[in-house]
Design a protein around this motif. Sequence first.
Motif, PDB file in Angstrom:
ATOM      1  N   GLN A   1      49.085  52.790 -13.726  1.00 42.68           N
ATOM      2  CA  GLN A   1      48.267  52.436 -12.575  1.00 42.68           C
ATOM      3  C   GLN A   1      49.126  52.080 -11.352  1.00 42.68           C
ATOM      4  O   GLN A   1      48.615  51.854 -10.267  1.00 42.68           O
ATOM      5  CB  GLN A   1      47.365  51.244 -12.933  1.00 42.68           C
ATOM      6  CG  GLN A   1      46.379  51.570 -14.047  1.00 42.68           C
ATOM      7  CD  GLN A   1      45.643  50.332 -14.526  1.00 42.68           C
ATOM      8  OE1 GLN A   1      45.888  49.225 -14.067  1.00 42.68           O
ATOM      9  NE2 GLN A   1      44.709  50.524 -15.455  1.00 42.68           N
ATOM     10  N   ASP A   2      50.439  52.048 -11.553  1.00 42.42           N
ATOM     11  CA  ASP A   2      51.354  51.672 -10.478  1.00 42.42           C
ATOM     12  C   ASP A   2      51.754  52.905  -9.675  1.00 42.42           C
ATOM     13  O   ASP A   2      51.894  54.000 -10.213  1.00 42.42           O
ATOM     14  CB  ASP A   2      52.598  51.013 -11.094  1.00 42.42           C
ATOM     15  CG  ASP A   2      53.579  50.563 -10.038  1.00 42.42           C
ATOM     16  OD1 ASP A   2      53.174  49.835  -9.127  1.00 42.42           O
ATOM     17  OD2 ASP A   2      54.751  50.968 -10.143  1.00 42.42           O
ATOM     18  N   ASP A   3      51.939  52.723  -8.385  1.00 45.31           N
ATOM     19  CA  ASP A   3      52.237  53.846  -7.494  1.00 45.31           C
ATOM     20  C   ASP A   3      53.701  54.253  -7.474  1.00 45.31           C
ATOM     21  O   ASP A   3      54.068  55.245  -6.855  1.00 45.31           O
ATOM     22  CB  ASP A   3      51.802  53.498  -6.059  1.00 45.31           C
ATOM     23  CG  ASP A   3      50.296  53.379  -5.943  1.00 45.31           C
ATOM     24  OD1 ASP A   3      49.603  54.028  -6.740  1.00 45.31           O
ATOM     25  OD2 ASP A   3      49.825  52.626  -5.066  1.00 45.31           O
ATOM     26  N   GLY A   4      54.558  53.475  -8.116  1.00 43.57           N
ATOM     27  CA  GLY A   4      55.967  53.807  -8.119  1.00 43.57           C
ATOM     28  C   GLY A   4      56.717  53.161  -6.967  1.00 43.57           C
ATOM     29  O   GLY A   4      56.163  52.435  -6.152  1.00 43.57           O
ATOM     30  N   VAL A   5      58.003  53.467  -6.903  1.00 43.51           N
ATOM     31  CA  VAL A   5      58.878  52.879  -5.893  1.00 43.51           C
ATOM     32  C   VAL A   5      58.623  53.513  -4.528  1.00 43.51           C
ATOM     33  O   VAL A   5      58.417  54.720  -4.416  1.00 43.51           O
ATOM     34  CB  VAL A   5      60.352  53.069  -6.298  1.00 43.51           C
ATOM     35  CG1 VAL A   5      61.286  52.543  -5.211  1.00 43.51           C
ATOM     36  CG2 VAL A   5      60.624  52.360  -7.618  1.00 43.51           C
TER      37      VAL A   5
ATOM     38  N   ILE B   1      68.114  55.438 -10.512  1.00 38.29           N
ATOM     39  CA  ILE B   1      66.944  54.826 -11.155  1.00 38.29           C
ATOM     40  C   ILE B   1      65.830  54.602 -10.140  1.00 38.29           C
ATOM     41  O   ILE B   1      64.645  54.790 -10.460  1.00 38.29           O
ATOM     42  CB  ILE B   1      67.340  53.501 -11.839  1.00 38.29           C
ATOM     43  CG1 ILE B   1      68.330  53.780 -12.972  1.00 38.29           C
ATOM     44  CG2 ILE B   1      66.102  52.799 -12.398  1.00 38.29           C
ATOM     45  CD1 ILE B   1      68.825  52.538 -13.680  1.00 38.29           C
ATOM     46  N   TYR B   2      66.190  54.215  -8.923  1.00 37.90           N
ATOM     47  CA  TYR B   2      65.170  54.072  -7.875  1.00 37.90           C
ATOM     48  C   TYR B   2      64.468  55.407  -7.624  1.00 37.90           C
ATOM     49  O   TYR B   2      63.247  55.465  -7.436  1.00 37.90           O
ATOM     50  CB  TYR B   2      65.800  53.567  -6.578  1.00 37.90           C
ATOM     51  CG  TYR B   2      65.700  52.070  -6.391  1.00 37.90           C
ATOM     52  CD1 TYR B   2      64.507  51.392  -6.616  1.00 37.90           C
ATOM     53  CD2 TYR B   2      66.806  51.327  -5.977  1.00 37.90           C
ATOM     54  CE1 TYR B   2      64.407  50.024  -6.437  1.00 37.90           C
ATOM     55  CE2 TYR B   2      66.718  49.956  -5.802  1.00 37.90           C
ATOM     56  CZ  TYR B   2      65.519  49.303  -6.028  1.00 37.90           C
ATOM     57  OH  TYR B   2      65.423  47.948  -5.860  1.00 37.90           O
ATOM     58  N   PHE B   3      65.258  56.481  -7.615  1.00 40.31           N
ATOM     59  CA  PHE B   3      64.677  57.814  -7.414  1.00 40.31           C
ATOM     60  C   PHE B   3      63.709  58.150  -8.542  1.00 40.31           C
ATOM     61  O   PHE B   3      62.611  58.675  -8.306  1.00 40.31           O
ATOM     62  CB  PHE B   3      65.793  58.861  -7.331  1.00 40.31           C
ATOM     63  CG  PHE B   3      65.296  60.265  -7.091  1.00 40.31           C
ATOM     64  CD1 PHE B   3      64.746  60.616  -5.873  1.00 40.31           C
ATOM     65  CD2 PHE B   3      65.374  61.215  -8.093  1.00 40.31           C
ATOM     66  CE1 PHE B   3      64.268  61.910  -5.644  1.00 40.31           C
ATOM     67  CE2 PHE B   3      64.911  62.510  -7.873  1.00 40.31           C
ATOM     68  CZ  PHE B   3      64.354  62.846  -6.646  1.00 40.31           C
ATOM     69  N   LEU B   4      64.101  57.841  -9.765  1.00 41.84           N
ATOM     70  CA  LEU B   4      63.213  58.051 -10.907  1.00 41.84           C
ATOM     71  C   LEU B   4      61.936  57.230 -10.745  1.00 41.84           C
ATOM     72  O   LEU B   4      60.848  57.668 -11.109  1.00 41.84           O
ATOM     73  CB  LEU B   4      63.932  57.663 -12.201  1.00 41.84           C
ATOM     74  CG  LEU B   4      63.119  57.736 -13.502  1.00 41.84           C
ATOM     75  CD1 LEU B   4      62.654  59.161 -13.758  1.00 41.84           C
ATOM     76  CD2 LEU B   4      63.942  57.218 -14.667  1.00 41.84           C
TER      77      LEU B   4
ATOM     78  N   GLY C   1      56.920  51.484 -10.406  1.00 45.49           N
ATOM     79  CA  GLY C   1      57.651  50.488  -9.642  1.00 45.49           C
ATOM     80  C   GLY C   1      57.729  49.175 -10.382  1.00 45.49           C
ATOM     81  O   GLY C   1      58.534  48.302 -10.056  1.00 45.49           O
ATOM     82  N   ILE C   2      56.871  49.020 -11.414  1.00 49.01           N
ATOM     83  CA  ILE C   2      56.852  47.771 -12.168  1.00 49.01           C
ATOM     84  C   ILE C   2      57.980  47.742 -13.195  1.00 49.01           C
ATOM     85  O   ILE C   2      58.709  46.765 -13.302  1.00 49.01           O
ATOM     86  CB  ILE C   2      55.494  47.595 -12.882  1.00 49.01           C
ATOM     87  CG1 ILE C   2      54.372  47.478 -11.847  1.00 49.01           C
ATOM     88  CG2 ILE C   2      55.516  46.354 -13.770  1.00 49.01           C
ATOM     89  CD1 ILE C   2      52.988  47.403 -12.456  1.00 49.01           C
TER      90      ILE C   2
END
Length: 373
Positions: free
Chosen positions: A253-257, A300-303, A309-310
């Motif tokens: 449910q998280d939108d990511g970084v 890892i941020y790119f992933l 993002g959690i």
Amino acid sequence: MIIYNSMIMWIVILGIWNNLMIRSKQRRYGSLARKGSYEVPMYLAILTFAYIIFWVGMRSGVADTGTYIMGFNSCSTSLSDIPQYWNFAEEKSPGFITFNIIFKHFISTDYHVWLMTIAILTSIPIMLVLRKHSGYFFYSMFLFMTGLIFFWMLNGMRQFWAAAIIFLFSDWIEKRKTIPFMIVVLLAATIHFTVLVMIPMYFIATEKPFGKKVMVFLGLLLMAIIFLEPFVGAIEGILEETAYSGVTEQFAQDDGVNPIRVLVMAVTPMIAFWGRKIVAKKENTFINICINMSVICAGIYFLGIFTSGILVGRLPIYFELYNLILLPYLLKECFTKESSKIMFVLCTIGFLGFYYLQMKNSYYISEFTGILR
């Protein structure tokens, strides 16, 4: 933003004071007081963090602070309750809970004292490492604020505490003290389990910057993106019978970084790659480790853009701290004197812009100040 802005201003003021001291010593002792050989006085380093620690400890809200306070208030004060929490199949942070019980039993039941104590225990390792390894302590602290690393002290403080503990033992990575470092990682994992990511990453960090193992790591990240869905399914199956059951549903449910954060975090490894031949000639082992940590962080941020993002977006904190040392070093060593000044200005403007974009709707809550925006 007023509280957070004041933290930046405090760092700037102390940085100016430090530069005035350096110039004074240069006039008295000449080359003995060059910036490159000048260590920030301990009292200034302490003062820098003291102001941040004060406001971190005085908060009563902000992000997940309320949840932490509720957990602390409901925590037992009986030492006899400690053993029941050391069941790793059911409890993910036995060390943290043990600390809370001992703290409430011997020190205080006031959550402000508790929050401030954790802030101190988190800040001291960062302060010591930056003071030892950063040639630009106050610029590193500026990046600590404008890169929003400080916000981990307000949101995700348990994980950040684990990251700070590992950061304190960075020299053990440089000296290849593998077994002692792994023991520290395992101990820190009782505070937050995600620190276990440092076990495989240790072997990547000790490699030559942009070498084969680092490239293999980036390749594996790419594969993780391609095969993301079955990967998450496998993780869900593993977690199903543990304390993390159902956690992947939250990740889904998280939108990511935020891609902007990824771009900002990519700046440091990109500069490192551009100046890799210059850096190689310096033969600075610790900086080489910082470069690998920076590459891991950006990767890892790119992933995290494509995942969560959690979970994934929080893993880079174990590596992002090294950028505080690396970026000022690269700006100084990889450019000519005039170009270096321009790069420092551009990075300063860029990080201030990033800080404003990310924090413009932020707030600070305290029983003493109310809600401040």
